[in-house]
Design an enzyme around this catalytic site. Structure first.
Site, PDB file in Angstrom:
ATOM      1  N   HIS A   1       0.837  -1.201   0.000  1.00 45.15           N
ATOM      2  CA  HIS A   1       0.000   0.000   0.000  1.00 45.15           C
ATOM      3  C   HIS A   1       0.875   1.255   0.000  1.00 45.15           C
ATOM      4  O   HIS A   1       2.108   1.157  -0.108  1.00 45.15           O
ATOM      5  CB  HIS A   1      -0.996  -0.004   1.167  1.00 45.15           C
ATOM      6  CG  HIS A   1      -0.359  -0.123   2.529  1.00 45.15           C
ATOM      7  ND1 HIS A   1       0.575   0.762   2.992  1.00 45.15           N
ATOM      8  CD2 HIS A   1      -0.522  -1.043   3.518  1.00 45.15           C
ATOM      9  CE1 HIS A   1       0.945   0.424   4.202  1.00 45.15           C
ATOM     10  NE2 HIS A   1       0.304  -0.692   4.538  1.00 45.15           N
TER      11      HIS A   1
ATOM     12  N   CYS B   1       3.546  -6.841  15.441  1.00 43.08           N
ATOM     13  CA  CYS B   1       4.921  -6.301  15.458  1.00 43.08           C
ATOM     14  C   CYS B   1       5.957  -7.413  15.345  1.00 43.08           C
ATOM     15  O   CYS B   1       7.118  -7.145  15.092  1.00 43.08           O
ATOM     16  CB  CYS B   1       5.222  -5.582  16.775  1.00 43.08           C
ATOM     17  SG  CYS B   1       4.128  -4.250  17.175  1.00 43.08           S
TER      18      CYS B   1
ATOM     19  N   HIS C   1       4.160   1.186   2.067  1.00 42.55           N
ATOM     20  CA  HIS C   1       5.275   0.416   1.485  1.00 42.55           C
ATOM     21  C   HIS C   1       5.834   1.136   0.251  1.00 42.55           C
ATOM     22  O   HIS C   1       7.035   1.196   0.031  1.00 42.55           O
ATOM     23  CB  HIS C   1       4.822  -0.982   1.053  1.00 42.55           C
ATOM     24  CG  HIS C   1       4.069  -1.733   2.109  1.00 42.55           C
ATOM     25  ND1 HIS C   1       2.756  -2.065   1.990  1.00 42.55           N
ATOM     26  CD2 HIS C   1       4.476  -2.185   3.323  1.00 42.55           C
ATOM     27  CE1 HIS C   1       2.368  -2.722   3.076  1.00 42.55           C
ATOM     28  NE2 HIS C   1       3.395  -2.799   3.904  1.00 42.55           N
TER      29      HIS C   1
ATOM     30  N   CYS D   1       3.252  -9.644  20.474  1.00 39.56           N
ATOM     31  CA  CYS D   1       2.311  -9.111  19.481  1.00 39.56           C
ATOM     32  C   CYS D   1       2.711  -9.670  18.111  1.00 39.56           C
ATOM     33  O   CYS D   1       3.834  -9.412  17.646  1.00 39.56           O
ATOM     34  CB  CYS D   1       2.357  -7.589  19.460  1.00 39.56           C
ATOM     35  SG  CYS D   1       1.459  -6.902  18.053  1.00 39.56           S
TER      36      CYS D   1
ATOM     37  N   LYS E   1      -5.909   7.235  10.493  1.00 38.93           N
ATOM     38  CA  LYS E   1      -4.939   6.158  10.345  1.00 38.93           C
ATOM     39  C   LYS E   1      -5.378   5.270   9.181  1.00 38.93           C
ATOM     40  O   LYS E   1      -6.571   5.010   9.023  1.00 38.93           O
ATOM     41  CB  LYS E   1      -4.912   5.344  11.650  1.00 38.93           C
ATOM     42  CG  LYS E   1      -3.757   4.400  11.704  1.00 38.93           C
ATOM     43  CD  LYS E   1      -3.648   3.655  13.012  1.00 38.93           C
ATOM     44  CE  LYS E   1      -2.576   2.584  12.815  1.00 38.93           C
ATOM     45  NZ  LYS E   1      -2.462   1.662  13.876  1.00 38.93           N
TER      46      LYS E   1
ATOM     47  N   HIS F   1      -1.153  -2.170  17.362  1.00 37.25           N
ATOM     48  CA  HIS F   1      -2.078  -3.164  16.784  1.00 37.25           C
ATOM     49  C   HIS F   1      -3.235  -3.448  17.730  1.00 37.25           C
ATOM     50  O   HIS F   1      -3.381  -4.576  18.228  1.00 37.25           O
ATOM     51  CB  HIS F   1      -1.312  -4.465  16.455  1.00 37.25           C
ATOM     52  CG  HIS F   1      -0.231  -4.276  15.445  1.00 37.25           C
ATOM     53  ND1 HIS F   1       1.085  -4.080  15.779  1.00 37.25           N
ATOM     54  CD2 HIS F   1      -0.286  -4.232  14.087  1.00 37.25           C
ATOM     55  CE1 HIS F   1       1.814  -3.923  14.671  1.00 37.25           C
ATOM     56  NE2 HIS F   1       1.003  -4.007  13.637  1.00 37.25           N
TER      57      HIS F   1
ATOM     58  N   LYS G   1      -7.348  -1.379   7.182  1.00 38.67           N
ATOM     59  CA  LYS G   1      -8.316  -2.195   6.442  1.00 38.67           C
ATOM     60  C   LYS G   1      -9.709  -2.015   7.025  1.00 38.67           C
ATOM     61  O   LYS G   1     -10.690  -1.943   6.305  1.00 38.67           O
ATOM     62  CB  LYS G   1      -7.915  -3.670   6.548  1.00 38.67           C
ATOM     63  CG  LYS G   1      -6.902  -4.072   5.513  1.00 38.67           C
ATOM     64  CD  LYS G   1      -6.833  -5.592   5.470  1.00 38.67           C
ATOM     65  CE  LYS G   1      -5.515  -6.029   4.858  1.00 38.67           C
ATOM     66  NZ  LYS G   1      -5.019  -7.259   5.373  1.00 38.67           N
TER      67      LYS G   1
ATOM     68  N   CYS H   1      -1.540  -4.091  22.218  1.00 36.20           N
ATOM     69  CA  CYS H   1      -0.368  -3.403  21.672  1.00 36.20           C
ATOM     70  C   CYS H   1      -0.842  -2.062  21.118  1.00 36.20           C
ATOM     71  O   CYS H   1      -1.845  -2.008  20.410  1.00 36.20           O
ATOM     72  CB  CYS H   1       0.236  -4.253  20.557  1.00 36.20           C
ATOM     73  SG  CYS H   1       1.335  -3.334  19.474  1.00 36.20           S
TER      74      CYS H   1
HETATM   75  N1  MSP Z   1       9.112  -6.876   7.802  1.00 40.27           N
HETATM   76  C1  MSP Z   1       9.319  -5.711   8.580  1.00 40.27           C
HETATM   77  C2  MSP Z   1      10.596  -5.031   8.199  1.00 40.27           C
HETATM   78  C3  MSP Z   1      11.828  -5.847   8.289  1.00 40.27           C
HETATM   79  S1  MSP Z   1      13.215  -4.983   7.738  1.00 40.27           S
HETATM   80  C4  MSP Z   1      14.501  -5.907   8.168  1.00 40.27           C
HETATM   81  C5  MSP Z   1       8.143  -4.753   8.416  1.00 40.27           C
HETATM   82  N2  MSP Z   1       7.418  -4.893   7.325  1.00 40.27           N
HETATM   83  S2  MSP Z   1       6.076  -4.075   6.985  1.00 40.27           S
HETATM   84  O1  MSP Z   1       5.639  -4.607   5.739  1.00 40.27           O
HETATM   85  O2  MSP Z   1       5.162  -4.166   8.056  1.00 40.27           O
HETATM   86  O3  MSP Z   1       6.430  -2.568   6.897  1.00 40.27           O
HETATM   87  C6  MSP Z   1       7.387  -2.059   6.095  1.00 40.27           C
HETATM   88  C7  MSP Z   1       7.466  -0.568   6.051  1.00 40.27           C
HETATM   89  O4  MSP Z   1       6.238   0.035   5.632  1.00 40.27           O
HETATM   90  C8  MSP Z   1       7.862   0.089   7.352  1.00 40.27           C
HETATM   91  O5  MSP Z   1       8.998   0.890   7.138  1.00 40.27           O
HETATM   92  C9  MSP Z   1       6.673   0.944   7.695  1.00 40.27           C
HETATM   93  O6  MSP Z   1       7.029   2.121   8.349  1.00 40.27           O
HETATM   94  C10 MSP Z   1       6.075   1.235   6.333  1.00 40.27           C
HETATM   95  N3  MSP Z   1       4.702   1.657   6.483  1.00 40.27           N
HETATM   96  C11 MSP Z   1       3.605   0.895   6.708  1.00 40.27           C
HETATM   97  N4  MSP Z   1       2.534   1.732   6.839  1.00 40.27           N
HETATM   98  C12 MSP Z   1       2.919   3.015   6.718  1.00 40.27           C
HETATM   99  C13 MSP Z   1       2.254   4.248   6.623  1.00 40.27           C
HETATM  100  N5  MSP Z   1       0.964   4.385   6.816  1.00 40.27           N
HETATM  101  N6  MSP Z   1       3.005   5.340   6.308  1.00 40.27           N
HETATM  102  C14 MSP Z   1       4.339   5.265   6.018  1.00 40.27           C
HETATM  103  N7  MSP Z   1       4.981   4.107   6.087  1.00 40.27           N
HETATM  104  C15 MSP Z   1       4.369   3.014   6.666  1.00 40.27           C
HETATM  105  O7  MSP Z   1       7.956  -3.918   9.262  1.00 40.27           O
END
Ligand code: MSP
Length: 502
Positions: free
Chosen positions: A33, A144, A36, A141, A309, A161, A312, A158
């Site tokens: 999304h 996380c 990412h 959690c 925020k 979450h 889903k 958490c």
């Molecule tokens: N798998 C772990 C990372 C391991 S790195 C060795 C993880 N994955 S994640 O898919 O949950 O998230 C990845 C990234 O997406 C994080 O840097 C997180 O900050 C970013 N984002 C997820 N939602 C976000 C927003 N709403 N806004 C900005 N970035 C956010 O964590």
């Protein structure tokens, strides 16, 4: 003044530099999304910028595929975890392709090249006396994928979450002696003030480390979906330890050519909620394994959507592909890069996206290119002199912003030049001029458009390509940012770059 003179600082011409940038590896329980896409697009921009400057660049992204969360997600759709992760990681690759992401490698934690390195590093830190067997009891959690401390729990949930139940885990585990590295970490932060970036996020980490570090549980006894713990096959490796190691496994640690060339990473880009893992746990593991730590961990903020925020449950998750289809990939890239300073939180809204498209993209950039190329039909390629227009380009300032990861300021500075060029059109009124005077103005304008096409290429790769196509030139490099006396292209005016939207 700029005739035939490169605008590049002598510094950037010296020995070839290397640049290694990473994104977090994404959990495959979710489709990609806005959040990412954000980190990945920023990494792409940095990689493209450094490539443009002629540096040796390595840009790594990938997927984090082990652990309880992924196992559950696979179960919930009735698939074996391996099959499930194969499918979702392919989806990530496809989406990155659509968004123009120019990664050099995509690492999956289920790949053998990764698992091998994880095991070796664990054996190494064990040899160095940093692993012991114990018993852990705590609230875990799965969102996380970590144990929660008291301050991270609000109303029994958490804080990140709240929709998930915390799970009480009481089990035998292997610990990593994180506590041993408290002093070394504090000294490291002191000696490397840019490691914790941006600076305003440093105090939180430093203060928490000062409060004391607890040893870290790095194995799970009752979880199958993970890498077998090399010291005890009845355990699997804790998913965060597994995941962090991707940054070196992808380079072929310890002997790989890429490892030797690119490590230490110049910057790990991460979201603020995973800063702790990267700024504390990761360097401590590296200290223990006697591997140099990365140069910088840059943790960015979070996007909300129309003030809320993104979730889903609220049904407001922004799908980067849907937005890109509706408005174009470059419009989406531009918006998220330009809207907020990199590092801060930001709010996404379709209205602000439309404002950016209509203003800075359509009215400033698109209009400039269209006007210039329309006028150029009369152009006879003769140059008399360079007007003060080029003095308005502050290349060093742009580059300094990029070095400091001030991406929106770099874009602002480029747009200063776009606006200055538009102003030059208005003030010189080429439509009222003729012969040499006219061709001189048009030459200046064509050169300005060419330079703009180079400068925007890391941010808006498709748009840059389209401009070069209309200029009748091949894409160019940073070293081509100089005022040429002869314009080499064969101009063919094309479609307008950005249509205004309602
Ligand atoms: N798998 C772990 C990372 C391991 S790195 C060795 C993880 N994955 S994640 O898919 O949950 O998230 C990845 C990234 O997406 C994080 O840097 C997180 O900050 C970013 N984002 C997820 N939602 C976000 C927003 N709403 N806004 C900005 N970035 C956010 O964590």
């Amino acid at each position: 003044m700029f005739q035939g003179v490169s605008l590049i600082d002598a510094k950037t011409k010296r020995a070839k530099k290397k640049f290694y940038v990473t994104t977090p590896i994404y959990y495959v329980n979710d489709s990609p999304h806005l959040g990412h896409a954000y980190t990945t697009i920023v990494a792409d921009v940095l990689a493209r910028w450094h490539k443009l400057k002629g540096e040796d660049v390595f840009f790594l992204t990938g997927t984090d595929e082990h652990g309880e969360k992924i196992e559950k997600a696979a179960n919930s759709v009735g698939k074996a975890p391996k099959k499930f992760t194969d499918e979702v990681s392919e989806r990530y690759k496809l989406i990155w392709k659509t968004l123009g992401i120019s990664y050099d490698d995509f690492i999956r934690t289920t790949e053998e090249r990764h698992e091998k390195v994880v095991k070796k590093i664990i054996e190494l830190i064990n040899k160095n006396g940093d692993i012991y067997k114990g018993f852990y009891e705590g609230l875990y959690c799965t969102g996380c994928e970590s144990f929660k401390t008291e301050t991270e729990i609000v109303n029994g949930k958490c804080k990140d979450h709240p929709s998930l139940e915390l799970k009480l885990l009481k089990e035998e585990t292997y610990f990593f002696r994180l506590s041993k590295y408290q002093k070394k970490l504090l000294q490291f932060y002191k000696d490397n003030p840019e490691f914790l970036s941006p600076v305003f996020r440093a105090p939180e980490i430093i203060n928490r480390v000062k409060e004391g570090l607890k040893d870290l549980s790095i194995s799970r006894k009752n979880l199958k979906w993970g890498i077998k713990f090399p010291l005890d096959n009845s355990h699997t490796v804790y998913v965060w330890l597994d995941a962090l190691i991707n940054y070196v496994s992808a380079l072929g640690w310890p002997d790989g050519k890429s490892f030797k060339k690119f490590w230490p990473a110049d910057v790990h880009l991460v979201g603020k909620e995973i800063n702790w893992f990267h700024s504390v746990i990761w360097p401590a593991i590296l200290f223990s394994a006697d591997i140099e730590p990365p140069k910088k961990v840059f943790s960015h903020g979070w996007w909300t959507v129309e003030g809320q925020k993104m979730s889903k449950t609220l049904g407001n998750v922004v799908d980067p592909i849907a937005v890109s289809k509706k408005y174009s990939v470059d419009a989406f890239r531009y918006f998220i890069l330009r809207q907020i300073p990199f590092g801060s939180d930001g709010d996404y809204s379709e209205n602000s996206l439309k404002e950016k498209i209509n203003g800075e993209l359509a009215a400033d950039l698109g209009n400039l290119v269209y006007r210039v190329l329309s006028l150029v039909e009369k152009f006879d390629k003769k140059i008399i002199g360079v007007d003060e227009l080029f003095g308005k380009l502050r290349l060093q300032k742009i580059d300094n912003h990029m070095e400091k990861l001030e991406i929106n300021s770099a874009i602002e500075e480029i747009w200063e030049f776009v606006r200055a060029t538009n102003k030059y059109v208005n003030e010189t009124e080429p439509w009222k001029k003729e012969k040499e005077e006219l061709s001189n103005i048009l030459h200046n304008l064509l050169e300005a458009v060419r330079v703009i096409a180079i400068l925007i290429s890391p941010f808006l790769p498709e748009t840059s390509e389209k401009i070069f196509e209309q200029l009748g030139l091949n894409p160019q490099k940073f070293s081509d940012i100089k005022f040429e006396k002869k314009f080499e292209g064969k101009v063919k005016k094309g479609k307008i770059l950005f249509q205004k939207v309602e």
